[in-house]
Design an enzyme around this catalytic site. Sequence first.
Site, mmCIF file in Angstrom:
data_model
loop_
_atom_site.group_PDB
_atom_site.id
_atom_site.type_symbol
_atom_site.label_atom_id
_atom_site.label_comp_id
_atom_site.label_asym_id
_atom_site.label_seq_id
_atom_site.Cartn_x
_atom_site.Cartn_y
_atom_site.Cartn_z
ATOM 1 N N ASN A 1 0.777 -1.090 -0.031
ATOM 2 C CA ASN A 1 -0.061 0.037 0.064
ATOM 3 C C ASN A 1 0.847 1.382 0.062
ATOM 4 O O ASN A 1 2.092 1.297 0.253
ATOM 5 C CB ASN A 1 -0.948 0.154 1.308
ATOM 6 C CG ASN A 1 -1.962 -1.019 1.442
ATOM 7 O OD1 ASN A 1 -2.410 -1.404 0.362
ATOM 8 N ND2 ASN A 1 -2.308 -1.359 2.617
ATOM 9 N N ASP B 1 0.537 4.693 2.250
ATOM 10 C CA ASP B 1 -0.126 5.046 3.241
ATOM 11 C C ASP B 1 -0.314 6.585 3.136
ATOM 12 O O ASP B 1 0.709 7.119 3.099
ATOM 13 C CB ASP B 1 0.451 4.746 4.694
ATOM 14 C CG ASP B 1 0.407 3.150 5.033
ATOM 15 O OD1 ASP B 1 -0.175 2.566 4.182
ATOM 16 O OD2 ASP B 1 1.252 2.850 5.928
ATOM 17 N N GLY C 1 1.747 -6.734 4.160
ATOM 18 C CA GLY C 1 2.673 -7.568 3.609
ATOM 19 C C GLY C 1 4.117 -6.991 3.368
ATOM 20 O O GLY C 1 5.197 -7.621 3.744
ATOM 21 N N ALA C 2 3.959 -5.802 2.763
ATOM 22 C CA ALA C 2 5.243 -5.087 2.364
ATOM 23 C C ALA C 2 5.959 -4.597 3.515
ATOM 24 O O ALA C 2 7.372 -5.002 3.825
ATOM 25 C CB ALA C 2 4.970 -3.735 1.605
ATOM 26 N N GLU D 1 -4.634 -8.934 4.226
ATOM 27 C CA GLU D 1 -4.910 -7.853 3.321
ATOM 28 C C GLU D 1 -4.921 -8.398 1.727
ATOM 29 O O GLU D 1 -5.099 -7.552 0.872
ATOM 30 C CB GLU D 1 -4.020 -6.648 3.579
ATOM 31 C CG GLU D 1 -4.461 -6.023 4.952
ATOM 32 C CD GLU D 1 -3.707 -4.725 4.840
ATOM 33 O OE1 GLU D 1 -3.993 -3.809 5.720
ATOM 34 O OE2 GLU D 1 -2.550 -4.609 4.332
ATOM 35 N N GLY E 1 3.018 -4.161 14.815
ATOM 36 C CA GLY E 1 2.582 -5.339 14.744
ATOM 37 C C GLY E 1 3.270 -6.018 13.319
ATOM 38 O O GLY E 1 3.690 -7.426 13.773
ATOM 39 N N ASP E 2 3.452 -5.344 12.445
ATOM 40 C CA ASP E 2 3.933 -6.006 11.301
ATOM 41 C C ASP E 2 5.724 -6.126 11.526
ATOM 42 O O ASP E 2 5.997 -7.199 10.978
ATOM 43 C CB ASP E 2 3.903 -5.128 10.069
ATOM 44 C CG ASP E 2 2.428 -4.521 9.722
ATOM 45 O OD1 ASP E 2 1.729 -5.534 9.998
ATOM 46 O OD2 ASP E 2 2.157 -3.852 9.135
ATOM 47 N N LYS F 1 9.200 5.811 15.866
ATOM 48 C CA LYS F 1 9.251 6.749 14.710
ATOM 49 C C LYS F 1 8.161 6.666 14.156
ATOM 50 O O LYS F 1 7.133 5.758 13.979
ATOM 51 C CB LYS F 1 10.213 6.045 13.697
ATOM 52 C CG LYS F 1 11.641 6.113 14.163
ATOM 53 C CD LYS F 1 12.834 5.910 13.245
ATOM 54 C CE LYS F 1 14.138 6.021 13.715
ATOM 55 N NZ LYS F 1 15.150 5.082 13.155
HETATM 56 O O1 RIB Z 1 -0.192 -2.345 9.882
HETATM 57 C C1 RIB Z 1 -0.073 -1.081 9.512
HETATM 58 C C2 RIB Z 1 -0.454 -1.411 7.683
HETATM 59 O O2 RIB Z 1 -1.939 -1.410 7.797
HETATM 60 C C3 RIB Z 1 -0.441 -0.056 7.221
HETATM 61 O O3 RIB Z 1 1.171 0.283 6.695
HETATM 62 C C4 RIB Z 1 -1.479 0.083 6.205
HETATM 63 O O4 RIB Z 1 -1.188 0.193 4.830
HETATM 64 C C5 RIB Z 1 -2.381 -1.010 6.483
HETATM 65 O O5 RIB Z 1 -2.326 -1.990 5.698
#
Ligand code: RIB
Length: 317
Positions: A9, A11, A39-40, A135, A249-250, A283
Amino acid sequence: MIVVFGSINIDLVTRATKIPGPGETVAGPIYEKIPGGKGANQALAARRAGADVVLVGAVGADDFATHALSLLKADGVDLHHVATVDQATGAAFITVDPQGENAIVVAAGANDYAQARQLADVAIDDKTVLLLQREVPDAEGEAAARLAKSKGARVILNLAPAGAISESYLRLLDVLIMNEHEAVSLAAALGLPADVRSDPESVARTIDQTYGVPCVVTLGANGAVGWTGGVCRAADAIKVKVVDTTAAGDTFAGAFAAALERGAHFSLALQYGIVAGGLACTKQGAQTSVPYARDIESVVQERLKEDFIPGTATPSP
Ligand code: RIB
């Protein structure tokens, strides 16, 4: 190698004095365009944590795509299996409040057209870890998991955003990662008893013991717990000044997966995840906040020294 099959995505991020309620307009001074997508973000987190990473997903033929992939490209994530489709690149509309909490609306766009068959040419074997989120369509995620398992790979699903998955998908997993809200929502979908549903740690224990799937629940400022093989492991959160929790979380999921892939045991991988996720909160933005291995490593090593001699931070001679 880590293969991430998931969303990409842009953002569009505004800091505001508060997150608006229904029907409310809140003014924010500026907005920023920041590379994101679960994912990214996880692919970049795993890469910056030291892993070789292949990202599989879909973007549109537009300017957002170039920007969305820019940090991944700069850090050496393999993007050869990212498809360009006839849809707009995914976009997320993010409001961040002064405490660093966020509210996100995601427009899937091209992410809805990511397909498991894009993994057919990826060199997956028993050393591979496949990392998934929610997603891209769940049916494609499950198909990707099935393909990876047939080649002996391990599969990790980060159940974000919250929602139900089929029992067949759940049983393909080697690790399930959720936050506390996602845990409660999955427990309701699986029809777990009320006393289990209301307690994220009990959900993790039940997923491990009933479904045989090791399960991690992240608990924000309270750290994380993980159940594997009937044993509970915990990691305290690191103390940081929170600027923005987006992608924490990512970052946890990417760093946890990278640690497992290089052979760390479950509880050490939890430490890498919790430290990386905590650093990401210091950050602004999603991929702009993902820490590098050297920063994660120095905090993890400090913690391990403290754990080695309970009650003191000073190692004995
Ligand atoms: O987890 C954060 C992400 O959730 C953001 O970067 C946004 O693109 C959504 O996918």
